[in-house]
Design a protein around this motif. Structure first.
Motif, PDB file in Angstrom:
ATOM      1  N   GLY A   1       0.966 -28.280 -14.771  1.00 18.00           N
ATOM      2  CA  GLY A   1       0.127 -27.226 -15.338  1.00 18.00           C
ATOM      3  C   GLY A   1       0.869 -25.911 -15.463  1.00 18.00           C
ATOM      4  N   LEU A   2       1.627 -25.536 -14.436  1.00 16.01           N
ATOM      5  CA  LEU A   2       2.381 -24.284 -14.457  1.00 16.01           C
ATOM      6  C   LEU A   2       3.490 -24.295 -15.505  1.00 16.01           C
ATOM      7  CD1 LEU A   2       2.648 -23.559 -10.621  1.00 16.01           C
ATOM      8  CD2 LEU A   2       1.221 -22.363 -12.303  1.00 16.01           C
ATOM      9  N   SER A   3       3.986 -25.495 -15.835  1.00 17.36           N
ATOM     10  CA  SER A   3       5.056 -25.585 -16.838  1.00 17.36           C
ATOM     11  C   SER A   3       4.500 -25.675 -18.266  1.00 17.36           C
ATOM     12  CB  SER A   3       5.965 -26.780 -16.547  1.00 17.36           C
ATOM     13  OG  SER A   3       5.271 -27.988 -16.799  1.00 17.36           O
ATOM     14  N   GLY A   4       3.182 -25.576 -18.394  1.00 15.15           N
ATOM     15  CA  GLY A   4       2.583 -25.558 -19.731  1.00 15.15           C
ATOM     16  C   GLY A   4       1.981 -26.871 -20.190  1.00 15.15           C
ATOM     17  N   VAL A   5       2.059 -27.905 -19.356  1.00 14.06           N
ATOM     18  CA  VAL A   5       1.448 -29.184 -19.713  1.00 14.06           C
ATOM     19  C   VAL A   5      -0.059 -29.046 -19.534  1.00 14.06           C
ATOM     20  CG1 VAL A   5       1.218 -31.615 -19.048  1.00 14.06           C
ATOM     21  CG2 VAL A   5       3.476 -30.540 -19.095  1.00 14.06           C
ATOM     22  N   SER A   6      -0.803 -29.393 -20.574  1.00  9.63           N
ATOM     23  CA  SER A   6      -2.258 -29.268 -20.482  1.00  9.63           C
ATOM     24  C   SER A   6      -2.969 -30.615 -20.604  1.00  9.63           C
ATOM     25  CB  SER A   6      -2.771 -28.325 -21.568  1.00  9.63           C
ATOM     26  OG  SER A   6      -2.466 -28.841 -22.851  1.00  9.63           O
ATOM     27  N   HIS A   7      -2.181 -31.692 -20.681  1.00  8.45           N
ATOM     28  CA  HIS A   7      -2.782 -33.007 -20.880  1.00  8.45           C
ATOM     29  C   HIS A   7      -1.961 -34.056 -20.124  1.00  8.45           C
ATOM     30  CE1 HIS A   7      -4.618 -35.932 -24.110  1.00  8.45           C
ATOM     31  NE2 HIS A   7      -4.955 -36.250 -22.881  1.00  8.45           N
ATOM     32  N   ILE A   8      -2.618 -34.760 -19.198  1.00 12.76           N
ATOM     33  CA  ILE A   8      -1.982 -35.856 -18.467  1.00 12.76           C
ATOM     34  C   ILE A   8      -2.771 -37.115 -18.770  1.00 12.76           C
ATOM     35  CG2 ILE A   8      -1.289 -36.787 -16.221  1.00 12.76           C
ATOM     36  CD1 ILE A   8      -1.388 -33.910 -15.129  1.00 12.76           C
ATOM     37  N   GLN A   9      -2.062 -38.179 -19.099  1.00 15.35           N
ATOM     38  CA  GLN A   9      -2.694 -39.464 -19.343  1.00 15.35           C
ATOM     39  C   GLN A   9      -2.195 -40.462 -18.307  1.00 15.35           C
ATOM     40  OE1 GLN A   9      -1.666 -39.879 -23.655  1.00 15.35           O
ATOM     41  NE2 GLN A   9      -3.907 -39.960 -23.897  1.00 15.35           N
ATOM     42  N   PHE A  10      -3.113 -40.953 -17.474  1.00 15.35           N
ATOM     43  CA  PHE A  10      -2.809 -41.982 -16.501  1.00 15.35           C
ATOM     44  C   PHE A  10      -3.157 -43.323 -17.134  1.00 15.35           C
ATOM     45  CE2 PHE A  10      -3.435 -38.267 -13.859  1.00 15.35           C
ATOM     46  CZ  PHE A  10      -2.490 -38.399 -12.863  1.00 15.35           C
ATOM     47  N   VAL A  11      -2.242 -44.282 -17.050  1.00 16.83           N
ATOM     48  CA  VAL A  11      -2.447 -45.586 -17.673  1.00 16.83           C
ATOM     49  C   VAL A  11      -2.450 -46.657 -16.585  1.00 16.83           C
ATOM     50  CG1 VAL A  11      -1.619 -47.239 -19.383  1.00 16.83           C
ATOM     51  CG2 VAL A  11      -1.252 -44.784 -19.747  1.00 16.83           C
ATOM     52  N   ILE A  12      -3.536 -47.431 -16.568  1.00 16.18           N
ATOM     53  CA  ILE A  12      -3.678 -48.540 -15.627  1.00 16.18           C
ATOM     54  C   ILE A  12      -3.592 -49.834 -16.421  1.00 16.18           C
ATOM     55  CG2 ILE A  12      -5.178 -49.672 -13.935  1.00 16.18           C
ATOM     56  CD1 ILE A  12      -6.561 -46.937 -13.557  1.00 16.18           C
ATOM     57  N   GLY A  13      -2.801 -50.767 -15.972  1.00 17.84           N
ATOM     58  CA  GLY A  13      -2.682 -52.045 -16.662  1.00 17.84           C
ATOM     59  C   GLY A  13      -3.850 -52.966 -16.369  1.00 17.84           C
ATOM     60  N   GLY A  14      -3.898 -54.048 -17.095  1.00 21.20           N
ATOM     61  CA  GLY A  14      -4.903 -55.072 -16.878  1.00 21.20           C
ATOM     62  C   GLY A  14      -4.556 -55.924 -15.674  1.00 21.20           C
ATOM     63  N   SER A  15      -5.157 -57.067 -15.583  1.00 17.22           N
ATOM     64  CA  SER A  15      -5.005 -57.910 -14.390  1.00 17.22           C
ATOM     65  C   SER A  15      -3.576 -58.409 -14.181  1.00 17.22           C
ATOM     66  CB  SER A  15      -5.967 -59.090 -14.456  1.00 17.22           C
ATOM     67  OG  SER A  15      -5.696 -59.884 -15.584  1.00 17.22           O
ATOM     68  N   ILE A  16      -2.755 -58.409 -15.228  1.00 17.04           N
ATOM     69  CA  ILE A  16      -1.367 -58.859 -15.054  1.00 17.04           C
ATOM     70  C   ILE A  16      -0.361 -57.728 -15.268  1.00 17.04           C
ATOM     71  CG2 ILE A  16      -1.796 -61.304 -15.502  1.00 17.04           C
ATOM     72  CD1 ILE A  16      -0.851 -60.835 -18.388  1.00 17.04           C
ATOM     73  N   GLY A  17      -0.857 -56.500 -15.334  1.00 16.13           N
ATOM     74  CA  GLY A  17       0.044 -55.356 -15.417  1.00 16.13           C
ATOM     75  C   GLY A  17       0.177 -54.777 -16.806  1.00 16.13           C
ATOM     76  N   LEU A  18       1.183 -53.911 -16.947  1.00 18.08           N
ATOM     77  CA  LEU A  18       1.424 -53.187 -18.198  1.00 18.08           C
ATOM     78  C   LEU A  18       2.582 -53.767 -18.979  1.00 18.08           C
ATOM     79  CD1 LEU A  18       1.029 -49.486 -17.009  1.00 18.08           C
ATOM     80  CD2 LEU A  18      -0.342 -50.617 -18.768  1.00 18.08           C
ATOM     81  N   ASP A  19       2.487 -53.648 -20.278  1.00 21.68           N
ATOM     82  CA  ASP A  19       3.549 -54.062 -21.186  1.00 21.68           C
ATOM     83  C   ASP A  19       4.769 -53.153 -20.997  1.00 21.68           C
ATOM     84  OD1 ASP A  19       4.569 -55.593 -23.434  1.00 21.68           O
ATOM     85  OD2 ASP A  19       4.273 -53.792 -24.637  1.00 21.68           O
TER      86      ASP A  19
ATOM     87  N   ARG B   1      -2.318 -46.840 -28.865  1.00 21.48           N
ATOM     88  CA  ARG B   1      -3.079 -46.091 -29.889  1.00 21.48           C
ATOM     89  C   ARG B   1      -3.683 -44.805 -29.328  1.00 21.48           C
ATOM     90  NH1 ARG B   1      -5.894 -51.373 -31.196  1.00 21.48           N
ATOM     91  NH2 ARG B   1      -4.323 -52.452 -32.412  1.00 21.48           N
ATOM     92  N   HIS B   2      -3.839 -44.750 -28.022  1.00 20.94           N
ATOM     93  CA  HIS B   2      -4.473 -43.585 -27.393  1.00 20.94           C
ATOM     94  C   HIS B   2      -3.478 -42.625 -26.749  1.00 20.94           C
ATOM     95  CE1 HIS B   2      -8.537 -45.141 -27.980  1.00 20.94           C
ATOM     96  NE2 HIS B   2      -8.022 -46.333 -27.707  1.00 20.94           N
ATOM     97  N   LEU B   3      -2.210 -43.014 -26.680  1.00 22.10           N
ATOM     98  CA  LEU B   3      -1.209 -42.151 -26.057  1.00 22.10           C
ATOM     99  C   LEU B   3      -0.860 -41.011 -26.996  1.00 22.10           C
ATOM    100  CD1 LEU B   3       1.148 -44.785 -24.401  1.00 22.10           C
ATOM    101  CD2 LEU B   3      -0.745 -43.511 -23.364  1.00 22.10           C
ATOM    102  N   ARG B   4      -0.827 -39.820 -26.439  1.00 25.59           N
ATOM    103  CA  ARG B   4      -0.555 -38.622 -27.232  1.00 25.59           C
ATOM    104  C   ARG B   4       0.873 -38.140 -26.983  1.00 25.59           C
ATOM    105  NH1 ARG B   4      -5.146 -35.022 -28.080  1.00 25.59           N
ATOM    106  NH2 ARG B   4      -3.395 -33.753 -28.788  1.00 25.59           N
ATOM    107  N   GLN B   5       1.509 -37.685 -28.029  1.00 29.13           N
ATOM    108  CA  GLN B   5       2.879 -37.179 -27.907  1.00 29.13           C
ATOM    109  C   GLN B   5       2.948 -35.926 -27.038  1.00 29.13           C
ATOM    110  OE1 GLN B   5       5.699 -38.619 -28.957  1.00 29.13           O
ATOM    111  NE2 GLN B   5       4.487 -40.333 -29.694  1.00 29.13           N
ATOM    112  N   ASP B   6       1.877 -35.123 -27.041  1.00 32.31           N
ATOM    113  CA  ASP B   6       1.884 -33.865 -26.297  1.00 32.31           C
ATOM    114  C   ASP B   6       1.433 -34.024 -24.841  1.00 32.31           C
ATOM    115  OD1 ASP B   6      -0.767 -34.439 -26.917  1.00 32.31           O
ATOM    116  OD2 ASP B   6      -1.311 -32.346 -27.255  1.00 32.31           O
ATOM    117  N   ALA B   7       1.172 -35.244 -24.418  1.00 29.67           N
ATOM    118  CA  ALA B   7       0.696 -35.489 -23.058  1.00 29.67           C
ATOM    119  C   ALA B   7       1.821 -36.013 -22.169  1.00 29.67           C
ATOM    120  CB  ALA B   7      -0.452 -36.499 -23.079  1.00 29.67           C
ATOM    121  N   THR B   8       1.693 -35.731 -20.893  1.00 29.62           N
ATOM    122  CA  THR B   8       2.554 -36.366 -19.900  1.00 29.62           C
ATOM    123  C   THR B   8       1.900 -37.695 -19.544  1.00 29.62           C
ATOM    124  OG1 THR B   8       3.388 -34.297 -19.005  1.00 29.62           O
ATOM    125  CG2 THR B   8       3.447 -36.208 -17.542  1.00 29.62           C
ATOM    126  N   ILE B   9       2.662 -38.763 -19.666  1.00 25.47           N
ATOM    127  CA  ILE B   9       2.126 -40.107 -19.450  1.00 25.47           C
ATOM    128  C   ILE B   9       2.575 -40.617 -18.081  1.00 25.47           C
ATOM    129  CG2 ILE B   9       2.104 -42.492 -20.289  1.00 25.47           C
ATOM    130  CD1 ILE B   9       2.636 -41.203 -23.125  1.00 25.47           C
TER     131      ILE B   9
END
Length: 159
Positions: A96-114, A65-73
């Motif tokens: 940044g130099l290539s025009g990306v202005s938003h990076i989203q780092f995702v950390i999983g819970g105790s058993i990891g990411l889906d 729900r929080h991931l943005r289409q315009d962000a690098t994930i």
């Protein structure tokens, strides 16, 4: 640059919250940082693979729900690519130099990411093949992002 850290659960330990606050303060010179906490699921002891998949799915839906289409994930994953601090700095700088202005780092819970979150990631990043507590990982990630900005600015930083 806008940087989000998205992770399930709240950090309860005071010493970890203090470290997160300190790095957030330091990073405010370089980027707009937001830490997004989504509800986590309690994992029963000796949970079956099916139960673990269900938990990852629920947490993954909340993260998505929080991931943005315009962000690098960037998903933190034990099987991801390992980068040195200098390589991470270069990666952030090049985005940044290539025009990306938003990076989203995702950390999983105790058993990891889906798997659904992992498949959406532009980069799977591993800090080690070792397992770290997911709440401590926030501090480690913030420190490395801060180090990357110091490297890119040509500023000294202790080794």
């Amino acid at each position: 640059m806008r940087i989000d850290i998205i992770a399930p659960g709240r950090v309860k330990e005071r010493y970890l919250r203090d470290a997160i606050d300190e790095y957030a303060k330091r990073l405010s010179r370089y980027c707009k940082l937001e830490i997004i906490e989504v509800a986590d699921e309690k994992t029963p002891d000796h949970a079956s693979e099916g139960v673990e998949r269900q938990i990852k799915r629920k947490e993954g839906e909340r993260i998505a729900r929080h991931l943005r289409q315009d962000a690098t994930i960037v998903a933190l994953a034990i099987d991801g690519k390992q980068l040195s601090s200098e390589e991470l700095a270069t990666k952030i700088d090049r985005l940044g130099l290539s025009g990306v202005s938003h990076i989203q780092f995702v950390i999983g819970g105790s058993i990891g990411l889906d798997d659904a979150i992992l498949s959406r990631a532009d980069l799977r990043l591993s800090f080690s093949r070792m397992t770290f507590p997911h709440q401590l990982m926030r501090v480690i990630l913030l420190e490395q992002i801060y180090r990357a900005y110091k490297i890119n600015a040509g500023e000294p930083y202790h080794k």
